[in-house]
Design an enzyme around this catalytic site. Structure first.
Site, short mmCIF file in Angstrom:
data_model
loop_
_atom_site.label_atom_id
_atom_site.label_comp_id
_atom_site.label_asym_id
_atom_site.label_seq_id
_atom_site.Cartn_x
_atom_site.Cartn_y
_atom_site.Cartn_z
N LYS A 170 5.28 -14.90 -4.26
CA LYS A 170 6.69 -13.89 -4.12
C LYS A 170 7.86 -15.39 -3.29
CE LYS A 170 6.98 -9.72 -4.35
NZ LYS A 170 5.17 -9.15 -4.11
N ARG B 48 -3.55 -14.65 4.82
CA ARG B 48 -2.19 -14.66 5.64
C ARG B 48 -2.23 -13.84 6.72
NH1 ARG B 48 2.17 -11.77 1.96
NH2 ARG B 48 1.18 -10.00 2.36
#
Ligand code: AMP
Length: 190
Positions: A13, A127
């Site tokens: 997102k 990440r």
């Protein structure tokens, strides 16, 4: 254009919202980023949110509703905005409806990014390894498992809430990032 990006942690997102922000002048409003900034600045909200966020729970609704309500009226949001990480439960979705209607605004689309849960864990690992200044407090296996549970229990019903209003469009978030961006741009007619 007023959008919501829905999807579990690690669905992409933030990445996709940032791309729309640079290319289409829609302001990305990430409650997670705003809360992390408040934690770093040790504001009153930050001090309240720090431990809640580290364990992967949701901060109180009134905190995030207040932040978003103030922010969407700023002049840099006048061409539109993307809510990234808000609303996270039905109470927040209802509060958003009320606030938009008070401000004479309407939502255009709720874009849901669909990703397999197995893939999410892998993405969050990547990440954490790449985050400048070290991984986020909540990018560890235990907090991630809890964030996914919170997503299933509290956030997944938000998709149904907006589906009933006919606002939801789905994107296959398993594709490579550029293809996801192309799909989003096409769906939104940008
Ligand atoms: P995110 O960056 O969107 O993954 O959010 C990180 C964390 O910030 C979440 O796990 C929550 O603790 C908190 N948070 C972000 N957005 C919200 C929200 N809309 N409601 C409650 N807590 C939130």
């Amino acid at each position: 254009m007023k959008l919501i990006f829905l999807g579990p942690p690690g669905a992409g997102k933030g990445t996709q919202a940032a791309r729309l922000e640079s290319n289409h002048n829609l302001r990305q409003l990430s409650t997670g980023d705003m809360l992390r900034a408040a934690v770093a600045a040790e504001t009153e909200i930050g001090l309240k949110a720090k431990d809640i966020m580290a364990r992967g729970d949701l901060v109180p609704d009134e905190v995030v509703v207040g932040i978003i309500s103030d922010r969407i009226e700023d002049s840099d949001c006048s061409d539109g905005f993307i809510l990234d990480g808000f609303p996270r439960n039905i109470a927040q979705a209802e509060a958003l409806d009320a606030m938009l209607s008070d401000k004479g605004m309407t939502l255009d689309t709720v874009l849901e990014l669909k990703v397999d849960h197995n893939k999410l864990l892998e993405r969050i690992r990547i990440r954490s390894a790449q985050t400048e200044g070290g991984p986020r407090d909540d990018d560890n296996e235990e907090a991630l498992a809890h964030r996914l549970k919170v997503y299933e229990e509290q956030t997944a019903p938000v998709s149904e809430y907006y589906a009933q209003k006919g606002l939801v469009k789905h994107v296959d978030g398993m594709q490579d990032m550029d293809t996801v961006t192309e799909d989003i741009v096409e769906i939104l007619g940008l």
